[in-house]
Motif scaffolding. Structure first.
Motif, PDB file in Angstrom:
ATOM      1  N   ILE A 107       3.407  -6.164  13.143  1.00  0.00           N
ATOM      2  CA  ILE A 107       3.439  -6.640  11.839  1.00  0.00           C
ATOM      3  C   ILE A 107       4.562  -5.987  10.787  1.00  0.00           C
ATOM      4  CG2 ILE A 107       1.574  -5.358   9.877  1.00  0.00           C
ATOM      5  CD1 ILE A 107       2.059  -8.041   8.853  1.00  0.00           C
ATOM      6  N   HIS A 108       3.995  -4.389  10.746  1.00  0.00           N
ATOM      7  CA  HIS A 108       5.146  -3.675   9.875  1.00  0.00           C
ATOM      8  C   HIS A 108       6.826  -3.505  10.522  1.00  0.00           C
ATOM      9  CE1 HIS A 108       1.741  -1.795   8.161  1.00  0.00           C
ATOM     10  NE2 HIS A 108       2.129  -1.723   6.620  1.00  0.00           N
ATOM     11  N   LYS A 123       9.646   2.491   5.546  1.00  0.00           N
ATOM     12  CA  LYS A 123       8.388   2.649   5.856  1.00  0.00           C
ATOM     13  C   LYS A 123       7.059   3.930   4.733  1.00  0.00           C
ATOM     14  CE  LYS A 123       6.932   1.790   9.844  1.00  0.00           C
ATOM     15  NZ  LYS A 123       6.463   1.684  11.187  1.00  0.00           N
ATOM     16  N   VAL A 124       6.354   4.175   4.691  1.00  0.00           N
ATOM     17  CA  VAL A 124       5.830   5.030   3.663  1.00  0.00           C
ATOM     18  C   VAL A 124       4.387   4.955   3.792  1.00  0.00           C
ATOM     19  CG1 VAL A 124       6.747   5.277   1.601  1.00  0.00           C
ATOM     20  CG2 VAL A 124       5.507   3.132   1.209  1.00  0.00           C
ATOM     21  N   SER A 125       3.550   5.464   3.481  1.00  0.00           N
ATOM     22  CA  SER A 125       2.175   6.364   3.790  1.00  0.00           C
ATOM     23  C   SER A 125       1.359   7.166   3.631  1.00  0.00           C
ATOM     24  CB  SER A 125       1.926   6.791   5.597  1.00  0.00           C
ATOM     25  OG  SER A 125       2.699   8.054   5.396  1.00  0.00           O
ATOM     26  N   ALA A 130       4.180   5.247  -1.944  1.00  0.00           N
ATOM     27  CA  ALA A 130       3.846   3.690  -2.648  1.00  0.00           C
ATOM     28  C   ALA A 130       4.049   3.885  -4.384  1.00  0.00           C
ATOM     29  CB  ALA A 130       2.863   2.862  -2.028  1.00  0.00           C
ATOM     30  N   ILE A 131       3.571   4.660  -4.899  1.00  0.00           N
ATOM     31  CA  ILE A 131       2.993   4.294  -6.472  1.00  0.00           C
ATOM     32  C   ILE A 131       4.266   4.992  -7.050  1.00  0.00           C
ATOM     33  CG2 ILE A 131       2.335   5.277  -8.780  1.00  0.00           C
ATOM     34  CD1 ILE A 131      -0.550   5.222  -6.996  1.00  0.00           C
ATOM     35  N   PHE A 142       1.869  -3.939   0.262  1.00  0.00           N
ATOM     36  CA  PHE A 142       0.997  -3.084   1.454  1.00  0.00           C
ATOM     37  C   PHE A 142       0.229  -4.556   2.401  1.00  0.00           C
ATOM     38  CE2 PHE A 142       1.452  -1.872  -3.238  1.00  0.00           C
ATOM     39  CZ  PHE A 142       1.303  -0.497  -3.215  1.00  0.00           C
ATOM     40  N   ILE A 143      -0.422  -4.028   2.912  1.00  0.00           N
ATOM     41  CA  ILE A 143      -0.830  -4.988   4.272  1.00  0.00           C
ATOM     42  C   ILE A 143      -2.419  -3.611   3.656  1.00  0.00           C
ATOM     43  CG2 ILE A 143      -1.685  -5.674   7.013  1.00  0.00           C
ATOM     44  CD1 ILE A 143       1.430  -6.060   5.740  1.00  0.00           C
ATOM     45  N   GLU A 144      -3.116  -5.395   3.244  1.00  0.00           N
ATOM     46  CA  GLU A 144      -4.791  -4.142   2.951  1.00  0.00           C
ATOM     47  C   GLU A 144      -5.375  -3.678   3.315  1.00  0.00           C
ATOM     48  OE1 GLU A 144      -7.122  -7.512   0.800  1.00  0.00           O
ATOM     49  OE2 GLU A 144      -5.493  -8.022  -0.442  1.00  0.00           O
ATOM     50  N   GLU A 145      -5.277  -4.144   5.198  1.00  0.00           N
ATOM     51  CA  GLU A 145      -6.166  -3.120   5.838  1.00  0.00           C
ATOM     52  C   GLU A 145      -5.796  -2.202   6.779  1.00  0.00           C
ATOM     53  OE1 GLU A 145      -8.032  -5.348   8.422  1.00  0.00           O
ATOM     54  OE2 GLU A 145      -8.569  -6.673   7.056  1.00  0.00           O
ATOM     55  N   SER A 146      -4.502  -1.552   6.089  1.00  0.00           N
ATOM     56  CA  SER A 146      -3.096  -0.619   6.562  1.00  0.00           C
ATOM     57  C   SER A 146      -3.417   0.698   6.005  1.00  0.00           C
ATOM     58  CB  SER A 146      -2.098  -1.105   7.093  1.00  0.00           C
ATOM     59  OG  SER A 146      -1.279  -0.363   7.280  1.00  0.00           O
ATOM     60  N   GLN A 147      -2.867   1.731   6.104  1.00  0.00           N
ATOM     61  CA  GLN A 147      -2.555   2.930   5.723  1.00  0.00           C
ATOM     62  C   GLN A 147      -0.687   3.007   5.556  1.00  0.00           C
ATOM     63  OE1 GLN A 147      -5.066   6.054   7.671  1.00  0.00           O
ATOM     64  NE2 GLN A 147      -6.316   5.665   6.166  1.00  0.00           N
ATOM     65  N   GLU A 148      -0.243   1.827   5.738  1.00  0.00           N
ATOM     66  CA  GLU A 148       0.780   2.162   6.141  1.00  0.00           C
ATOM     67  C   GLU A 148       1.983   0.936   4.908  1.00  0.00           C
ATOM     68  OE1 GLU A 148       2.499   4.332   9.449  1.00  0.00           O
ATOM     69  OE2 GLU A 148       2.451   1.766   9.558  1.00  0.00           O
TER      70      GLU A 148
END
Length: 523
Positions: A107-108, A123-125, A130-131, A142-148
């Motif tokens: 998806i990313h 892309k940030v991790s 992100a903030i 945000f992808i809710e189940e992703s750490q990116e």
């Protein structure tokens, strides 16, 4: 005295980059922000603010993937967001066969391909990235189940346009001035210096404010050690927030307890561009319509942009008027007090009789008169600055004419003292730099007291101490009185009391020749 008192004094006098900043409870600290992205934690920290908006939707590809778009209302361009972000995801992607085969693993990369033609996307991790991006005006997907997460450039807030500077008006030359938007200010510099050697280094200052700061310099023109020292001082600042460039100025100057400014402040892009060409370094702070220039000398504070647009011979006259004005603003009250109190033999007889007749019924000494008049002048100046402009002008007229005339008629002030203080006030307005004028106003008072108590001897001692202090000042290693002390003949003749014609100015003046940028800073 208690130990806590000395601890408090130490904290107040310690340099900013040595202080330990107390973290505010409820605000994520930097260690937490270094962790991988957790949308649940981010939403928990930010959703309590009413201006932060999270929009939930589902991307239906080969899998149903829950997504959230986070923005700060008021900092994003809603048209850009609707046309090039939400429409791409919710409408255009439906008709894309490749998108219907999307999975959590792809998806990313697929979204990067969709957004890249119209937006700047990265892309940030980490949570902090992100903030910071979201609070700076970008949209974060945000992808809710992703750490990116994907950071999509969508900044667009209201800002003041490029207008003429308010505090640095000019008859000749450009009329453009900086505003409060960082990228607008950097673009004004790029328009004037179209060379790849112009470097713009970005930093963030303030644990809570995260203020964007850009350090601008021209590579191979600015000294590398000066640039490194600027980056070092700014990078080591520990403070909760930098709201204005004026705060940053106080945090990086070499001698914080000196009345003389060691950082130049300007609203004009043409001045900054010319200073960069001379090897100086500019510091641009987001939200501030002015730029800081380092290193500087005292001669820099006596120059204005029109000096470089007028003919060289005209500039000689204009600058001489400024320097004489500064001389009068510093010494006129002290000389009058010393002469009338201790050295009456220096006054011609007719003038002495006139002064004596004017002071015959005045109940104060010459020092008391001067202090009283200067106090009234400072009050009127402060009142004129703080009131609306039409009322401020009225205050000036009332103070100068009505109050002054009434004080003379009531025999509280002698007529000659009104003339001396009035001449001092007018002369101080010839000083182009407001910061230098404020420093001169500050040293004027002790010089008056020394002249009123010890005459010319006290005045001489005071001037000697001021000279010693100024000779010891450094601005990022540059002597404050350069090129006078140490003397550099070419720089002195090229651009100090006089300005050489442009056809004779073939080399950069050696005004910022620095022996050691760290020599004046406190470690």
């Amino acid at each position: 005295m208690s130990k806590s008192f000395f601890t408090m004094i130490k904290e107040l006098t310690q340099r900013p980059y040595k202080k330990e900043i107390r973290k505010v409870e409820g605000i994520p600290i930097d260690k937490e922000w270094e962790k991988p992205i957790s949308f649940t934690r981010i939403k928990e920290d930010l959703s309590r603010s009413s201006d932060i908006v999270f929009r939930n939707f589902i991307l239906r590809g080969k899998e149903e993937i829950p997504c959230v778009l986070g923005v700060v209302d008021g900092l994003v361009d809603k048209h850009l967001l609707d046309s090039y972000v939400l429409r791409v995801i919710m409408v255009d992607a439906i008709n894309d066969p490749a998108f219907r085969a999307i999975t959590m693993d792809t998806i990313h990369d697929r979204l990067l391909e969709l957004f890249t033609p119209a937006n700047e996307v990265k892309k940030v991790s980490r949570m902090g990235e992100a903030i910071d991006a979201m609070l700076s005006g970008d949209a974060v997907l945000f992808i809710e189940e992703s750490q990116e997460a994907l950071v999509i450039s969508a900044r667009g807030w209201e800002n003041r346009g490029v207008t003429a500077p308010q505090n640095e008006s000019s008859i000749r030359g450009p009329k453009e001035g900086f505003n409060e938007t960082l990228r607008t200010n950097t673009s004004l510099l790029r328009r004037r210096i179209k060379h790849p050697s112009l470097r713009l280094v970005s930093m963030k200052i303030g644990d809570l404010s995260k203020t964007d700061v850009v350090i601008a310099y021209i590579e191979n023109v600015a000294r590398a050690d000066v640039v490194a020292e600027v980056l070092r001082r700014i990078g080591r600042i520990q403070i909760n927030g930098v709201i204005s460039g004026d705060i940053l100025e106080e945090l990086i100057e070499d001698h914080p307890y000196s009345p003389f400014p060691q950082v130049y402040n300007t609203e004009r892009p043409d001045i900054v561009a010319s200073d960069l060409l001379e090897g100086r370094v500019a510091i641009i702070v987001d939200g501030t319509p002015s730029v800081l220039i380092v290193p500087v000398t005292m001669a820099k504070f006596m120059q204005v942009n029109e000096d470089y647009y007028e003919r060289a011979m005209i500039v000689v006259l204009i600058r001489s008027v400024r320097y004489w004005g500064a001389f009068i603003a510093v010494l006129a009250p002290s000389l009058y007090i010393a002469v009338t109190t201790f050295h009456q033999e220096l006054i011609p007889t007719s003038l002495a009789l006139s002064i004596s007749a004017g002071r015959d019924a005045v109940p104060f000494s010459a020092l008391g008169e001067a202090l009283l008049m200067l106090l009234a002048l400072e009050i009127l100046q402060e009142a004129g600055l703080r009131l609306p402009k039409p009322i401020g002008q009225t205050i000036g007229i009332v103070g100068a004419l009505i109050i002054g005339d009434a004080a003379v008629k009531a025999s509280l002030i002698s007529p000659i003292m009104v003339i001396v203080i009035g001449l001092t006030a007018v002369s101080s307005y010839t000083i182009p730099s407001y910061d230098l004028a404020m420093g001169i106003r500050l040293i004027r008072l002790p010089l008056m007291i020394l002249a009123g108590t010890m005459g010319f001897f006290g005045l001489g001692v005071g001037l000697y101490l001021v000279l010693i202090h100024v000779l010891g000042l450094r601005s990022f290693g540059t002597p404050y009185l350069s090129p006078i002390a140490p003397l550099r003949i070419r720089a002195f003749l090229q651009d100090t009391f006089v300005r050489a014609p442009w056809w004779a100015s073939r080399k950069i003046p050696e005004l910022v020749d620095t022996h050691d940028p760290k020599s004046g800073g406190k470690k």
